[in-house]
Design a protein around this motif. Structure first.
Motif, mmCIF file in Angstrom:
data_model
loop_
_atom_site.group_PDB
_atom_site.id
_atom_site.type_symbol
_atom_site.label_atom_id
_atom_site.label_comp_id
_atom_site.label_asym_id
_atom_site.label_seq_id
_atom_site.Cartn_x
_atom_site.Cartn_y
_atom_site.Cartn_z
ATOM 1 N N ASN A 64 0.826 -1.202 0.000
ATOM 2 C CA ASN A 64 0.000 0.000 0.000
ATOM 3 C C ASN A 64 0.864 1.258 0.000
ATOM 4 O O ASN A 64 1.962 1.268 0.562
ATOM 5 C CB ASN A 64 -0.908 0.047 1.237
ATOM 6 N N ILE A 77 -3.934 3.709 -1.443
ATOM 7 C CA ILE A 77 -4.213 2.824 -2.559
ATOM 8 C C ILE A 77 -3.278 1.636 -2.428
ATOM 9 O O ILE A 77 -2.188 1.744 -1.834
ATOM 10 C CB ILE A 77 -4.022 3.532 -3.919
ATOM 11 N N GLY A 78 -3.706 0.489 -2.963
ATOM 12 C CA GLY A 78 -2.862 -0.674 -2.803
ATOM 13 C C GLY A 78 -3.244 -1.813 -3.721
ATOM 14 O O GLY A 78 -4.216 -1.747 -4.480
ATOM 15 N N ALA A 79 -2.453 -2.862 -3.638
ATOM 16 C CA ALA A 79 -2.711 -4.099 -4.370
ATOM 17 C C ALA A 79 -2.430 -5.264 -3.433
ATOM 18 O O ALA A 79 -1.546 -5.180 -2.575
ATOM 19 C CB ALA A 79 -1.827 -4.176 -5.615
ATOM 20 N N GLU A 80 -3.218 -6.325 -3.573
ATOM 21 C CA GLU A 80 -3.029 -7.489 -2.713
ATOM 22 C C GLU A 80 -3.485 -8.739 -3.441
ATOM 23 O O GLU A 80 -4.114 -8.680 -4.498
ATOM 24 C CB GLU A 80 -3.825 -7.335 -1.422
ATOM 25 N N TYR A 101 -6.131 -11.349 -7.443
ATOM 26 C CA TYR A 101 -5.483 -10.080 -7.118
ATOM 27 C C TYR A 101 -6.562 -9.008 -7.023
ATOM 28 O O TYR A 101 -7.633 -9.110 -7.639
ATOM 29 C CB TYR A 101 -4.430 -9.693 -8.161
ATOM 30 N N ALA A 103 -7.064 -4.566 -6.714
ATOM 31 C CA ALA A 103 -6.602 -3.173 -6.615
ATOM 32 C C ALA A 103 -7.617 -2.420 -5.759
ATOM 33 O O ALA A 103 -8.826 -2.549 -5.968
ATOM 34 C CB ALA A 103 -6.500 -2.533 -7.996
ATOM 35 N N THR A 104 -7.142 -1.642 -4.764
ATOM 36 C CA THR A 104 -8.060 -1.090 -3.757
ATOM 37 C C THR A 104 -7.783 0.385 -3.487
ATOM 38 O O THR A 104 -6.671 0.882 -3.683
ATOM 39 C CB THR A 104 -7.920 -1.868 -2.432
ATOM 40 N N GLY A 132 -12.788 -1.492 -4.441
ATOM 41 C CA GLY A 132 -11.711 -2.016 -5.265
ATOM 42 C C GLY A 132 -12.240 -2.829 -6.433
ATOM 43 O O GLY A 132 -13.444 -2.853 -6.718
ATOM 44 N N TYR A 133 -11.293 -3.512 -7.093
ATOM 45 C CA TYR A 133 -11.631 -4.342 -8.243
ATOM 46 C C TYR A 133 -10.805 -5.613 -8.155
ATOM 47 O O TYR A 133 -9.593 -5.557 -7.913
ATOM 48 C CB TYR A 133 -11.337 -3.587 -9.543
ATOM 49 N N THR A 134 -11.440 -6.788 -8.295
ATOM 50 C CA THR A 134 -10.743 -8.060 -8.143
ATOM 51 C C THR A 134 -10.622 -8.784 -9.483
ATOM 52 O O THR A 134 -11.481 -8.650 -10.366
ATOM 53 C CB THR A 134 -11.486 -8.971 -7.157
#
Length: 347
Positions: A64, A77-80, A101, A103-104, A132-134
């Motif tokens: 993040n 903002i981040g990615a996980e 994955y 994006a948030t 977010g979007y998965t």
């Protein structure tokens, strides 16, 4: 889902508008300044799907970038993602792994600073809301899937130093059922939870200047009057000593109510001892430029009452004092910041 997202974002931005009451003014002595941070996280993810909870646990990692905008509100903002599991419908005890994955975008609310006067506690507790979007490999249908998501959670943070902090975060994410390949009749949404440990590097702090101490009043030394020459024919008329007026002012920083300095209190006590038959009026004020009417009324009253209590502790009888509070309805000075004051007048 969109309705709940809009309500959550509206609440966060409404609370951020009140953050000014928790930070210091330009000349204030406080420990908060806006800063950026980079955060790495690792933990476990659990989808709420059929199957044993222990068998469904999978590792998850995140990265993040965020900014703590005010003592109350931050954004990031981040990615996980990495792996998740879903029960194999063709085998009783088998589970299929699939990659996912996300994006948030998140907003956080610091509950400690919401109820504390100082924005510099070593341990903080945040509420989190985000969208977010998965993306996932839906192994049951041998396809990939993109879906919007919303999430809520909580964060417990321990600040190790100005630049480093540890956190424990737990959150619940809602997304389309098909993200893991399942289609359960009319069910359109599914949940999964994530529990992560994180370490953050905080940077970009601005140095907050401390206010210069108010100079002590310089005592005025009066030259002794010359002794009049003796007059044989006429006696000198008696000198009439007029009463000394009393007017002292205490000035305060934002949200400060303790009387200072001690020198002013001692001058008032000395005047009361010199004129035991006279009374004093103590009036509290607040500046109109910060806070709101209710908060300013509270601080103006606290300031006046604390000055009165300090004078009582030094021996001035309560019956000699009249305590008034005007909040921000009266501004005795043209300069806004000087209206955070208590004025003591002797009559």
């Amino acid at each position: 889902m969109r309705k709940y997202i809009l309500v959550a974002l509206t609440a966060f931005f409404a609370l951020s508008a009140n953050a000014q009451s928790h930070s210091c003014d330009k000349n204030g002595d406080c420990c908060f300044s806006p800063y950026w941070y980079i955060q790495a996280q690792g933990g476990v993810q659990l989808p709420y799907t059929p199957g044993k909870r222990g068998d469904l646990l999978s590792p998850v990692f995140g990265l993040n970038i965020g900014r703590q905008v005010t003592p109350l509100v931050g954004v990031r903002i981040g990615a996980e993602g990495w792996n998740s599991k879903v029960k194999d419908q063709n085998a009783a005890d088998a589970y299929n792994k699939f990659k996912y994955y996300a994006a948030t975008f998140d907003a956080t609310l610091n509950l400690v600073n919401l109820f504390s006067r100082k924005a510099c506690t070593p341990v903080n507790f945040y509420l989190l809301g985000g969208v977010g979007y998965t993306w996932s490999e839906a192994t049951l249908t041998s396809s990939t899937w993109f879906a919007p998501a919303a999430r809520v959670g909580a964060i417990l943070e321990a600040r190790l130093s100005k630049n480093f902090s540890l956190s424990l975060e737990h959150r619940m994410t809602n997304t389309a059922t098909q993200w893991n390949g399942r289609i359960d009749g009319d069910k359109q949404h599914d949940w999964y939870s994530s529990t992560l440990l994180g370490i953050a590097y905080n940077f970009g702090h601005k140095k907050v200047a401390k206010p210069a101490p108010e100079p002590e009043p310089v005592p005025v030394v009066e030259e002794p009057a010359p002794t009049p020459a003796p007059v044989v024919e006429k006696r000198p008329e008696p000198v009439v000593v007029k009463d000394e007026p009393l007017k002292e002012t205490f000035f305060y920083l934002i949200r400060e109510s303790d009387p200072d300095p001690e020198t002013i209190l001692n001058r008032i006590v000395s005047w009361c001892g010199k004129y035991p038959a006279k009374k004093i009026t103590i009036s509290g004020y607040a500046d109109k430029g910060t806070g709101n009417a209710a908060v300013n009324a509270k601080y103006a009253k606290q300031r006046a009452e604390k000055v009165a209590k300090s004078l009582q502790d030094k021996g001035v009888a309560a019956s000699r004092m009249t305590v008034n509070s005007y909040g921000d309805t009266v501004q005795p000075f043209a300069e806004n910041d000087r209206n955070r004051c208590v004025i003591v007048v002797g009559e």
